[in-house]
Design an enzyme around this catalytic site. Structure first.
Site, short mmCIF file in Angstrom:
data_model
loop_
_atom_site.label_atom_id
_atom_site.label_comp_id
_atom_site.label_asym_id
_atom_site.label_seq_id
_atom_site.Cartn_x
_atom_site.Cartn_y
_atom_site.Cartn_z
N CYS A 138 2.03 2.68 9.47
CA CYS A 138 1.00 2.71 10.51
C CYS A 138 1.62 2.56 11.89
O CYS A 138 2.78 2.17 12.03
CB CYS A 138 0.00 1.56 10.32
SG CYS A 138 -0.79 1.47 8.71
N ARG B 150 3.94 6.85 3.18
CA ARG B 150 3.13 7.96 3.67
C ARG B 150 2.30 7.52 4.87
O ARG B 150 2.04 6.32 5.06
CB ARG B 150 2.21 8.50 2.57
CG ARG B 150 1.15 7.52 2.11
CD ARG B 150 0.31 8.12 0.98
NE ARG B 150 -0.80 7.25 0.62
CZ ARG B 150 -0.73 6.24 -0.21
NH1 ARG B 150 0.44 5.95 -0.78
NH2 ARG B 150 -1.79 5.50 -0.50
N CYS C 122 -5.10 5.43 11.18
CA CYS C 122 -4.54 5.36 12.55
C CYS C 122 -3.67 6.55 12.91
O CYS C 122 -3.28 6.69 14.07
CB CYS C 122 -3.75 4.07 12.73
SG CYS C 122 -2.17 4.00 11.83
N CYS D 186 -0.63 6.64 7.40
CA CYS D 186 -1.97 6.07 7.30
C CYS D 186 -3.01 7.10 7.72
O CYS D 186 -2.86 7.75 8.76
CB CYS D 186 -2.07 4.83 8.20
SG CYS D 186 -3.72 4.10 8.31
N ASP E 171 13.80 11.98 51.94
CA ASP E 171 12.52 12.67 52.01
C ASP E 171 11.70 12.15 53.18
O ASP E 171 11.53 10.93 53.34
CB ASP E 171 11.76 12.48 50.70
CG ASP E 171 10.43 13.20 50.69
OD1 ASP E 171 10.44 14.42 50.45
OD2 ASP E 171 9.40 12.55 50.94
N THR F 209 0.81 -1.23 0.00
CA THR F 209 0.00 0.00 0.00
C THR F 209 0.84 1.27 0.00
O THR F 209 0.33 2.35 -0.31
CB THR F 209 -0.93 0.03 1.22
OG1 THR F 209 -0.13 0.03 2.42
CG2 THR F 209 -1.86 -1.17 1.23
N CYS G 243 -3.04 -0.07 14.52
CA CYS G 243 -3.92 0.37 13.43
C CYS G 243 -5.12 -0.57 13.32
O CYS G 243 -4.97 -1.79 13.30
CB CYS G 243 -3.15 0.38 12.11
SG CYS G 243 -4.14 1.00 10.71
#
Length: 489
Positions: A34, A63, A68, A65, A439, A30, A38
């Site tokens: 992601c 690139r 998601c 998604c 402390d 694709t 996703c």
């Protein structure tokens, strides 16, 4: 993490949100990348490629998604857990250093050559500093496109791009949409905002226990600089280009953030500081798993898992406040800090609430008259000494600080003892293993739970909690009924 292929595949196939931000999954068929969680059906393992950063995936031609939104996942916890060169560089990049001073500015802040930094980041993250900054600019641009009505040219320069053309090209390349298309897609779900404000969602890894996180911030809040109003923690921010006011409200699956900035170029740094303040990039599963192995801590972890370490938006401010808090009550420390704010802080307008000032800079505090402070003489000397060191930038407490060096420089100052060094390391430097065995509240909690109460014995007992002793402190403090442990109403 990204090199353990089998583990990455299992995380993607189970849609495990715990690994969001640890690595990114690119899909060969694709051309997108992601986050592990996703919601789309996972691809075949042979079509997956794994990258340690969004920038590395982008450099390889993938690139983001649209479903998601991997660019909006929590940051890798490694950059706040470690103190090596890569982690320090990533903290400074997140704070916007490259947008302000370029790679030379990053190198100067770290004390290394640009070539050394480039080589180190490429080796571990698969991308150099400019590519990492570019990926961050793209995310900042997306936030402004989707949450504001600003003209695209204004967004381009606010996000740190040098030109509108570069902005347009980057957005198209990273998100496969033009800026105007991104805005059109988000127009139906855009949160309402008053003029001049941005409404954002700050993600985190679940679980998150907000009680001590917000309780501590509100119980120690300096009037005029911080407040709790309408179910939200609000405070003023001093930023590189101007100032701002932030409102942070806990939600079940995110922190609702409303920002008002005098200069939008500060957006990246403001978001980074808010995330650091609330410790939102922590990995609570890893922390709680180790602490739960101790039979004394296990019931505390099981009762309220996901405690974070309340930190700070300004390390120099916190260092001053730590000195004011030496050996006095929380209320007294707030009073002393409020007096400094009224005398030396810069006034701001806050139409939405009761904030009145920025906390004074170290430079402004060098002009104070020690005799005007209602403090013991030794404490006055400590305060003037640390403000002078901070004004000269001689302590190195910024986001890219070397923790060991900063500790040593703090410890060398007169009046700065182990408690002050450790609490600054915990909340200002962000050291997840900082421990405060001297402390009083911690020792009291240890004694009630049957743990050693003397500092040396407690430190030895706490060795099993490393490297998460700062988180163990939060669980131990939570056994008390002090206001810092209670979610305000």
């Amino acid at each position: 993490m990204h090199t353990d292929i089998d583990r990455c595949v299992r995380a993607v196939q189970s849609k495990d949100a715990r690994f969001d931000g640890w690595f990114f999954t690119a899909v060969l068929t694709t051309g997108i990348y992601c986050r592990p969680s996703c919601p789309v059906p996972p691809p075949k393992p042979e079509n997956m490629r794994f990258y340690p950063s969004a920038a590395a995936a982008q450099q390889s031609g993938f690139r983001a998604c649209k479903r998601c939104r991997p660019d909006a996942s929590p940051g890798s916890p490694l950059w706040n857990e470690r103190a090596d060169l890569t982690a320090r560089a990533m903290r400074l990049i997140a704070d916007g250093v490259i947008d302000r001073g370029g790679v030379p500015g990053l190198a100067a802040g770290l004390g290394y050559s640009t070539r050394q930094i480039e080589r180190q980041l490429l080796a571990e993250l698969g991308a150099g500093p400019l590519a990492l900054a570019r990926a961050q600019r793209a995310q900042t641009a997306r936030l402004l496109i989707e949450t504001s009505d600003l003209p695209m040219a204004d967004i381009a320069f606010a996000a740190g791009f040098s030109s509108v053309r570069t902005f347009n090209d980057t957005v198209r390349e990273v998100f496969a949409l033009a800026p105007t298309e991104l805005r059109r897609r988000a127009s139906g779900s855009r949160p309402s905002a008053t003029a001049g404000t941005l409404s954002l969602r700050l993600p985190f890894r679940a679980p998150l226990c907000p009680d001590n996180l917000f309780g501590h911030l509100v119980a120690t809040a300096v009037p005029g600089v911080e407040e709790w109003r309408g179910g939200a923690y609000r405070r003023t921010l001093r930023l590189p280009y101007g100032h701002g006011v932030v409102e942070l409200r806990p939600r079940p699956d995110h922190i609702a953030c409303r920002l008002s900035l005098t200069d939008l170029r500060d957006l990246t740094g403001a978001i980074s500081r808010c995330r650091r303040l609330l410790d939102l990039d922590a990995d609570p599963v890893a922390v709680d798993e180790q602490l739960r192995a101790d039979p004394v801590l296990a019931p505390l972890v099981d009762k309220a898992p996901g405690r974070r370490v309340p930190r700070t938006v300004d390390a120099a401010e916190f260092a001053v406040r730590a000195v004011l808090g030496q050996q006095v009550s929380t209320a007294a420390a707030r009073t002393h800090a409020h007096r400094l704010v009224l005398a030396h802080g810069e006034p701001v307008d806050d139409p939405q609430g009761g904030l009145t000032h920025l906390f004074p800079t170290a430079q402004a505090l060098t002009a104070l008259d020690p005799e005007s402070l209602a403090l013991p003489r030794s404490r006055r000397t400590t305060l003037t000494t640390i403000t002078a060191a901070l004004a000269d930038d001689g302590l190195g407490l910024d986001a890219g600080s070397d923790w060991a060096r900063a500790r040593a420089r703090l410890a060398a100052l007169p009046g700065i003892g182990p408690w002050t060094v450790d609490v600054i390391a915990m909340r200002a430097l962000g050291d997840p293993d900082a421990f405060v065995p001297t402390d009083l509240g911690l020792r009291r909690a240890a004694q009630e739970l049957g743990l050693p109460a003397t500092p040396a014995a407690l430190t030895a007992r706490a060795a099993a909690w490393r490297p998460w002793r700062a988180y163990a402190v939060q669980y131990l403090w939570a056994t008390d009924d002090h206001p810092i442990n209670l979610m305000p109403v």
